[in-house]
Design an enzyme around this catalytic site. Structure first.
Site, short mmCIF file in Angstrom:
data_model
loop_
_atom_site.label_atom_id
_atom_site.label_comp_id
_atom_site.label_asym_id
_atom_site.label_seq_id
_atom_site.Cartn_x
_atom_site.Cartn_y
_atom_site.Cartn_z
N LYS A 166 -53.69 8.49 41.45
CA LYS A 166 -52.39 8.51 41.01
C LYS A 166 -52.09 9.44 39.76
O LYS A 166 -51.16 10.08 39.76
CB LYS A 166 -51.97 6.85 41.02
CG LYS A 166 -50.66 6.85 40.38
CD LYS A 166 -49.52 6.97 41.22
CE LYS A 166 -48.35 7.17 40.43
NZ LYS A 166 -47.25 6.34 40.30
N LYS A 234 -45.28 7.73 29.56
CA LYS A 234 -46.60 6.61 29.76
C LYS A 234 -47.79 7.09 30.52
O LYS A 234 -49.00 6.93 30.25
CB LYS A 234 -46.24 5.20 30.05
CG LYS A 234 -47.13 4.23 30.25
CD LYS A 234 -47.28 3.94 31.79
CE LYS A 234 -46.37 3.71 32.88
NZ LYS A 234 -46.66 3.76 34.06
P1 NA7 Z 1 -38.84 -0.57 35.49
O1 NA7 Z 1 -37.69 -0.42 36.30
O2 NA7 Z 1 -39.04 -0.07 33.99
O3 NA7 Z 1 -39.65 -2.08 35.39
C1 NA7 Z 1 -40.47 -2.72 34.52
C2 NA7 Z 1 -40.67 -4.01 34.92
O4 NA7 Z 1 -41.86 -4.54 34.18
C3 NA7 Z 1 -39.42 -4.83 34.72
O5 NA7 Z 1 -39.55 -6.14 35.69
C4 NA7 Z 1 -39.72 -5.43 33.37
O6 NA7 Z 1 -39.27 -6.65 33.04
C5 NA7 Z 1 -41.37 -5.48 33.50
N1 NA7 Z 1 -42.02 -5.76 32.23
C6 NA7 Z 1 -42.08 -4.80 31.23
N2 NA7 Z 1 -42.94 -5.32 30.08
C7 NA7 Z 1 -43.24 -6.69 30.67
C8 NA7 Z 1 -44.25 -7.46 29.99
N3 NA7 Z 1 -44.83 -7.28 28.71
N4 NA7 Z 1 -44.46 -8.56 30.64
C9 NA7 Z 1 -43.78 -8.85 31.80
N5 NA7 Z 1 -43.08 -7.87 32.49
C10 NA7 Z 1 -42.86 -6.91 31.82
O7 NA7 Z 1 -40.39 0.28 36.04
P2 NA7 Z 1 -40.43 0.84 37.50
O8 NA7 Z 1 -40.25 -0.38 38.48
O9 NA7 Z 1 -39.81 1.87 37.96
O10 NA7 Z 1 -41.90 1.05 37.66
C11 NA7 Z 1 -42.93 -0.27 37.63
C12 NA7 Z 1 -44.33 0.62 37.90
O11 NA7 Z 1 -44.57 1.16 38.78
C13 NA7 Z 1 -44.65 1.39 36.45
O12 NA7 Z 1 -46.02 1.21 36.10
C14 NA7 Z 1 -44.50 2.75 36.90
O13 NA7 Z 1 -45.13 3.81 36.23
C15 NA7 Z 1 -44.77 2.66 38.41
P3 NA7 Z 1 -37.82 -6.80 32.43
O14 NA7 Z 1 -36.95 -6.72 33.52
O15 NA7 Z 1 -37.82 -5.74 31.53
O16 NA7 Z 1 -37.94 -8.17 31.60
#
Ligand code: NA7
Length: 289
Positions: A166, A234
């Site tokens: 990926k 990232k």
């Molecule tokens: P988004 O729309 O930025 O969503 C990120 C998700 O990750 C969102 O549900 C966040 O929750 C969650 N998040 C971020 N930090 C944390 C921590 N520390 N603990 C738990 N949950 C967290 O990303 P995408 O959906 O576009 O992409 C997700 C992945 O797929 C990423 O690795 C891409 O590169 C590919 P929140 O709503 O902010 O509380």
């Protein structure tokens, strides 16, 4: 199947909804409380969501987030049982992912890295392509879930190999888009009509799926996030880290990383907004003219 889905971001919301539509029993959790997709249950921690699940599917931002969801205070670890499977669709460090697989394995559970390629639209319409690392038999067992969310599953090898592939794919996306953005900026500065240039590109051997997808947004100055700039930045860091670990030099990507750093103010917009840095350097106005 009984599935816990953790992370309802841009990608996760569509993926969880498609699991429900396919008839799976889905319990969701998101760090910031959010309405579950129709037909899904909501849990108030990863640990509670995972209790009793056959499969835990994760899709959160980065390595730190996956670590927290799995092994934090209210993490999945306390609910792990032999026979359970964790599938992680987040794009994170392959080295960390292998470490997570080993730790989960100590409790008799299996782990696969299942990052995907495809946009928010593909996530919502169940058209993702999964790039998977893990044991063949486990991946086979997950087939009903992959089919609900995607159109293709490609196994690249053992744990961490889906993520390694990926990162290579996203490297091409980052460089292809940068090539398009630089070409467009130069062409406009030379007086070329951008609306005429794009069909020319797409009718020639330079054509690309990345350009096909991004060009309408760029020409329409719509930088609503499909793939947020902060997430591509990232991924670029992960690629450069992996390159350093394996003594590979990526000079073009190092330069592109500088553009992303300069685009920091637009980090929550789509990565296509990096073109604004080039336009600024070329003395062009905010409308790219
Ligand atoms: P988004 O729309 O930025 O969503 C990120 C998700 O990750 C969102 O549900 C966040 O929750 C969650 N998040 C971020 N930090 C944390 C921590 N520390 N603990 C738990 N949950 C967290 O990303 P995408 O959906 O576009 O992409 C997700 C992945 O797929 C990423 O690795 C891409 O590169 C590919 P929140 O709503 O902010 O509380």
């Amino acid at each position: 199947m009984k599935v816990a889905y953790l992370g309802l971001g841009i990608m996760g919301s569509g993926m969880a909804a498609n699991l429900v539509k396919a008839g799976h029993e889905v319990t969701v959790w998101n760090r910031t409380p959010k309405a579950p997709p129709d037909g899904a249950h909501a849990a108030d921690s990863p640990r509670a969501a995972a209790a009793g699940a056959e499969v835990v599917w994760i899709c959160v931002s980065d390595t730190k987030a996956v670590r927290e969801v799995l092994f934090g205070d209210q993490g999945v670890e306390a609910s792990l049982r032999p026979g359970m499977t964790i599938a992680d669709s987040s794009t994170i460090s392959p080295v960390a992912s292998r470490e997570f697989a080993a730790r989960v394995g100590e409790k008799g559970a299996s782990f696969v890295d299942a990052p995907m390629t495809g946009s928010k639209v593909a996530a919502a319409s169940g058209q993702l392509i999964f790039i998977v690392g893990g044991e063949e038999e486990i991946i086979e067992r997950l087939q009903p879930l992959f089919s609900a969310m995607g159109k293709q599953v490609t196994r690249m090898g053992g744990n961490g190999m889906g993520l390694s592939a990926k990162l290579a794919m996203n490297l091409i996306i980052a460089l292809t888009y940068e090539g398009f953005a630089e070409a467009l900026t130069l062409a406009r500065r030379l007086g070329v009509d951008a609306e005429a240039l794009v069909p020319l590109i797409q009718s020639s051997m330079v054509r690309s799926g990345v350009i096909e997808y991004k060009a309408p947004f760029v020409l329409g100055r719509d930088f609503t996030p499909n793939f947020p700039l902060r997430l591509m930045e990232k991924d670029i860091k992960l690629m450069l880290e992996a390159a350093e670990q394996s003594q590979v030099k990526l000079p073009a990507l190092e330069t592109v990383e500088e553009i992303y750093k300069q685009a920091h103010a637009d980090r929550d917009k789509d990565y296509a907004a990096t073109i604004k840095v080039l336009e600024g350097l070329a003395g062009m106005g905010s409308e790219g003219k």
